[in-house]
Write an enzyme that holds these catalytic residues in place. Structure first.
Site, short mmCIF file in Angstrom:
data_model
loop_
_atom_site.label_atom_id
_atom_site.label_comp_id
_atom_site.label_asym_id
_atom_site.label_seq_id
_atom_site.Cartn_x
_atom_site.Cartn_y
_atom_site.Cartn_z
N ALA A 121 0.80 -1.23 0.00
CA ALA A 121 0.00 0.00 0.00
C ALA A 121 0.83 1.27 0.00
CB ALA A 121 -0.93 -0.01 1.21
N ASN A 177 1.23 -3.74 7.66
CA ASN A 177 2.21 -4.48 6.88
C ASN A 177 3.22 -3.57 6.18
OD1 ASN A 177 1.59 -7.39 7.08
ND2 ASN A 177 -0.39 -6.80 6.25
N HIS A 205 -0.10 7.04 4.17
CA HIS A 205 1.22 6.60 4.61
C HIS A 205 2.26 7.63 4.15
CE1 HIS A 205 -0.54 2.76 5.63
NE2 HIS A 205 -0.98 2.61 4.39
#
Length: 254
Positions: A121, A177, A205
């Site tokens: 991601a 993750n 992120h």
């Protein structure tokens, strides 16, 4: 290439509906899940087989794609690699256990198998890998998610975690993750901050890397999967891209 999938949830559904065997030679043929009904539903859609016996699935595929959980990686990855089958692992957090990491690496080498960890991601992983051993001084990740995606009932911004990636994946095994992926790419336990923010509707992120090479920052703002808000759509797309790359003559990037 015949592919077997462990875990028939949101990511598996996106991958299965996006892969066309006639275009890329990839046949997602076997489906395994502790919930056999989920496996049967996805197998029915794809024209594949819902595997009742895990070993039987592994014997009949070239590659196994895990998209279930870190516990599934610990349980099934040694068996897959011991049979000489390649594996794509989505639940990268399992690899933050260095003893387990070393064990899988050894099994893979002994049986001529490969382990693939998709970028997931985030973006910018190629840059982190490039500078990992060339004066990289600092890498940090700030993740900002909605309360729903973290399973929290919170109406104010709150820092849920601040520490190392190895601890983050223990506290949030299904949500972070990306921290493990970055840590493995740069071979260090990176600094992580996890923020729950009711005002955001995407999984954000922010990566910062500094060193002798200079500095770079990336921000990825992912829409979560409709079927599972804990999972970013980009995570599934990265696995699809990786699968398709195996049959390409020209490769771009790392």
């Amino acid at each position: 290439m015949k592919v077997g999938i462990i875990g028939c949830g949101a990511i598996a559904n996106i991958i299965t509906t996006s892969i066309v065997p006639e275009d890329n030679g990839i046949d997602v043929a076997y489906f395994f899940d502790k919930d056999i009904e989920r496996a049967e539903n996805l197998a029915s859609f794809a024209g594949g087989v819902a595997a009742l016996d895990f070993d039987d699935m592994v014997d009949n595929v070239d590659l196994v794609l895990e998209c279930a959980s870190p516990d599934s990686v610990r349980l099934y990855a040694p068996k897959v690699l011991a049979k000489g089958r390649d594996m794509i692992v989505m639940s990268v957090g399992a690899f933050m256990d260095m003893d387990f990491y070393t064990e899988l690496e050894s099994i893979a080498e002994e049986n001529n198998a490969k382990i693939h960890l998709p970028s997931g991601a985030i973006v910018g992983l190629d840059g982190i890998k490039a500078v990992a051993k060339f004066g990289l001084e600092e890498v940090s990740l700030i993740t900002r998610k909605s309360p729903k995606s973290l399973g929290k009932d919170i109406d104010e911004v709150e820092v849920l975690f601040e520490g190392k990636a190895s601890e983050a994946v223990k506290e949030f095994p299904l949500n972070i993750n990306v921290a493990a992926t970055i840590s493995i790419a740069c071979q260090r336990d990176i600094d992580v901050k996890i923020i729950v923010d009711p005002s955001v509707d995407r999984n954000v992120h922010e990566i910062t890397a500094r060193g002798d090479f200079g500095e770079f920052k990336t921000t990825t703002m992912n829409y979560p999967c409709a079927a599972n808000p804990k999972t970013s759509m980009l995570a599934a797309l990265s696995a699809i891209r990786l699968l398709k790359s195996f049959n390409e003559t020209i490769s771009v990037g790392m």
